[in-house]
Design an enzyme around this catalytic site. Structure first.
Site, PDB file in Angstrom:
ATOM      1  N   LYS A   1       0.828  -1.217   0.000  1.00 53.48           N
ATOM      2  CA  LYS A   1       0.000   0.000   0.000  1.00 53.48           C
ATOM      3  C   LYS A   1       0.861   1.266   0.000  1.00 53.48           C
ATOM      4  CE  LYS A   1      -2.149  -0.913   3.894  1.00 53.48           C
ATOM      5  NZ  LYS A   1      -1.470  -2.152   4.306  1.00 53.48           N
TER       6      LYS A   1
ATOM      7  N   ARG B   1      -9.160   0.890   9.296  1.00 52.85           N
ATOM      8  CA  ARG B   1      -8.708  -0.462   9.631  1.00 52.85           C
ATOM      9  C   ARG B   1      -9.707  -1.231  10.477  1.00 52.85           C
ATOM     10  NH1 ARG B   1      -2.793   0.394   9.103  1.00 52.85           N
ATOM     11  NH2 ARG B   1      -1.640  -1.483   9.604  1.00 52.85           N
TER      12      ARG B   1
ATOM     13  N   ARG C   1      11.836  -5.853   4.481  1.00 52.18           N
ATOM     14  CA  ARG C   1      11.745  -4.400   4.704  1.00 52.18           C
ATOM     15  C   ARG C   1      12.394  -4.024   6.040  1.00 52.18           C
ATOM     16  NH1 ARG C   1       5.743  -2.069   4.664  1.00 52.18           N
ATOM     17  NH2 ARG C   1       5.688  -2.857   6.785  1.00 52.18           N
TER      18      ARG C   1
ATOM     19  N   ARG D   1      12.041  -0.165  11.583  1.00 47.05           N
ATOM     20  CA  ARG D   1      10.823  -0.359  12.373  1.00 47.05           C
ATOM     21  C   ARG D   1      10.925  -1.638  13.175  1.00 47.05           C
ATOM     22  NH1 ARG D   1       5.683   0.321   8.465  1.00 47.05           N
ATOM     23  NH2 ARG D   1       4.792  -0.864  10.199  1.00 47.05           N
TER      24      ARG D   1
ATOM     25  N   ARG E   1       0.335  -8.798  13.532  1.00 42.32           N
ATOM     26  CA  ARG E   1      -0.258  -7.743  12.696  1.00 42.32           C
ATOM     27  C   ARG E   1      -1.181  -8.351  11.635  1.00 42.32           C
ATOM     28  NH1 ARG E   1       5.089  -4.867  10.889  1.00 42.32           N
ATOM     29  NH2 ARG E   1       3.757  -3.583   9.561  1.00 42.32           N
TER      30      ARG E   1
END
Ligand code: AMP
Length: 192
Positions: free
Chosen positions: A14, A90, A129, A135, A147
């Site tokens: 996204k 969400r 990533r 992160r 998640r």
């Protein structure tokens, strides 16, 4: 205005696709994940509250996120050609709140473009990533799977919410960035 929601699980692309679409259509990108990370980095009260949930791979409470979005829309709705929402809404409660905020401003969502990616591919992409994103929630496989579970339990039902409004379009998201981008542009080009 051209208002689009990019929908899909964490790691479905996204953020990347939103950046490319922003460039093509000159829209304002609103990523609640980015906004929350900014608040967290600045150690604001909102950021410190959000951190407790984000670090565990859990969703931040609706009222925190909705308040934050509401002030962004107030600041910017008159200044931009449209919004790309990324990572928001969400939950069904967030979707209902967004509809109310937009109604008030006489703005509508044109399409909800949902990227489809399998769980194993998501975990692989996010771990990758995590090597560069800095992160913490991208580096630990258990947090990543949490998640994805939050997505399945609380976010996936949002697709039905927009399906009932005839706004949902599902797009395969496992191809190259360019291929997926072209599929998105094809759909957006049908908006009247
Ligand atoms: P993201 O960058 O979209 O993957 O979001 C990272 C984290 O921020 C999520 O795992 C949640 O903890 C939090 N978050 C981002 N957007 C939302 C939202 N709309 N509602 C609740 N929590 C969110």
């Amino acid at each position: 205005m051209l208002n689009i929601i990019l929908f899909g699980p964490p790691g479905s692309g996204k953020g990347t696709q939103a950046e490319n679409l922003v460039e093509k259509y000159n829209l304002k990108h609103i990523s609640t994940g980015d906004l929350l990370r900014e608040e967290k980095a600045k150690e604001t009260p909102l950021g410190l509250e959000a951190k407790k949930f984000m670090d565990q791979g859990l969703l931040v409470p609706d009222e925190v996120v909705i308040g934050m979005i509401s002030s962004k829309l107030d600041e910017q709705a008159d200044k931009v050609k449209g919004f790309i929402f990324d990572g928001f809404p969400r939950t069904v409660d967030q979707a209902e709140a967004l509809d109310k905020l937009l109604d008030f401003k006489e703005i509508t969502i044109a399409q909800v473009l949902a990227l489809n990616v399998s769980e194993e591919e998501l975990v692989k992409r996010i771990l990758n990533r995590g090597k560069t994103s800095g992160r913490a929630d991208d580096m630990d496989e258990a947090t990543i799977r949490q998640r994805v579970t939050e997505y399945e339990n609380k976010t996936a039902p949002v697709a039905d919410y927009y399906g009932k409004q005839n706004k949902l379009i599902r797009i395969p998201g496992e191809g190259s960035i360019e291929l997926t981008f072209n599929l998105l542009v094809d759909k957006i080009s049908t908006i009247k």
